[in-house]
Write a protein that holds these residues in place. Structure first.
Motif, short mmCIF file in Angstrom:
data_model
loop_
_atom_site.label_atom_id
_atom_site.label_comp_id
_atom_site.label_asym_id
_atom_site.label_seq_id
_atom_site.Cartn_x
_atom_site.Cartn_y
_atom_site.Cartn_z
N GLN A 8 36.82 31.97 49.56
CA GLN A 8 37.33 30.96 48.63
C GLN A 8 36.56 29.66 48.77
O GLN A 8 36.20 29.03 47.78
CB GLN A 8 38.82 30.69 48.88
CG GLN A 8 39.75 31.51 48.06
CD GLN A 8 41.18 31.04 48.22
OE1 GLN A 8 41.63 30.71 49.32
NE2 GLN A 8 41.91 31.03 47.12
N GLU A 35 42.96 41.19 46.39
CA GLU A 35 42.21 40.00 46.80
C GLU A 35 40.75 40.11 46.37
O GLU A 35 40.16 39.13 45.93
CB GLU A 35 42.29 39.81 48.32
CG GLU A 35 43.66 39.40 48.82
CD GLU A 35 43.76 39.41 50.33
OE1 GLU A 35 44.54 38.60 50.86
OE2 GLU A 35 43.07 40.21 50.99
N HIS A 37 39.51 41.72 43.78
CA HIS A 37 39.40 41.47 42.33
C HIS A 37 39.66 40.00 42.00
O HIS A 37 39.01 39.45 41.12
CB HIS A 37 40.34 42.38 41.55
CG HIS A 37 39.81 43.77 41.41
ND1 HIS A 37 38.78 44.09 40.56
CD2 HIS A 37 40.16 44.92 42.02
CE1 HIS A 37 38.51 45.38 40.66
NE2 HIS A 37 39.33 45.90 41.54
N TYR A 38 40.59 39.38 42.70
CA TYR A 38 40.86 37.96 42.46
C TYR A 38 39.63 37.12 42.76
O TYR A 38 39.24 36.27 41.96
CB TYR A 38 42.05 37.50 43.33
CG TYR A 38 42.23 36.00 43.35
CD1 TYR A 38 42.57 35.30 42.20
CD2 TYR A 38 42.06 35.29 44.52
CE1 TYR A 38 42.74 33.93 42.21
CE2 TYR A 38 42.23 33.92 44.56
CZ TYR A 38 42.57 33.24 43.40
OH TYR A 38 42.73 31.88 43.43
N PHE A 57 40.86 39.43 37.00
CA PHE A 57 42.19 38.86 37.21
C PHE A 57 43.28 39.84 36.77
O PHE A 57 44.30 39.99 37.45
CB PHE A 57 42.35 37.54 36.45
CG PHE A 57 41.51 36.40 37.01
CD1 PHE A 57 41.28 36.26 38.37
CD2 PHE A 57 40.97 35.46 36.16
CE1 PHE A 57 40.52 35.21 38.88
CE2 PHE A 57 40.21 34.41 36.65
CZ PHE A 57 39.98 34.28 38.01
N ALA A 60 43.60 42.45 39.46
CA ALA A 60 44.27 41.89 40.64
C ALA A 60 45.78 41.84 40.43
O ALA A 60 46.55 42.22 41.32
CB ALA A 60 43.73 40.50 40.95
N SER A 67 49.91 38.25 43.00
CA SER A 67 48.55 37.78 43.27
C SER A 67 48.36 36.36 42.75
O SER A 67 48.90 35.99 41.70
CB SER A 67 47.55 38.71 42.59
OG SER A 67 46.26 38.16 42.62
N ALA A 69 45.97 35.49 41.24
CA ALA A 69 45.22 35.66 39.99
C ALA A 69 46.10 35.43 38.77
O ALA A 69 45.59 35.24 37.67
CB ALA A 69 44.62 37.06 39.92
N GLN A 70 47.41 35.41 38.96
CA GLN A 70 48.32 35.22 37.84
C GLN A 70 48.07 33.90 37.12
O GLN A 70 48.03 33.85 35.89
CB GLN A 70 49.78 35.28 38.34
CG GLN A 70 50.80 35.28 37.23
CD GLN A 70 50.75 36.55 36.40
OE1 GLN A 70 50.63 37.64 36.91
NE2 GLN A 70 50.84 36.40 35.09
#
Length: 90
Positions: A8, A35, A37-38, A57, A60, A67, A69-70
């Protein structure tokens, strides 16, 4: 979790190529598929490839509804709905 935070940080620092290399070399024990895919979604978003970002996203969130990613997924969906109204009318 340490790998997730490190990746990150690389993404936030715009070190996208290094982040991508480390992401693909991370083991399944270090990162869950959601994680993975995010983080890929974040990389593609930083590269302004919204289609790829949204795809990752979505994956994920499908793998883990809680996640992080939301939030970016909702943001991208709202942007698409605003700018591309024809997509709503088949």
């Amino acid at each position: 979790m340490k790998t997730f935070k490190r990746l990150q940080q690389l993404i936030e620092q715009q070190d996208l190529n290094v982040a991508e290399q480390q992401l693909f070399s991370a083991s399944k024990e270090e990162l869950s598929p959601a994680e993975h895919h995010y983080l890929l979604g974040l990389i593609w978003a930083k590269r302004a490839d919204w289609k790829q970002a949204k795809s990752h996203f979505l994956e994920a969130v499908a793998l883990d509804p809680k996640s992080p990613a939301q939030a970016p997924l909702e943001m991208l969906t709202n942007i698409y709905d605003y700018y591309y109204k024809d997509n709503l009318n088949p």
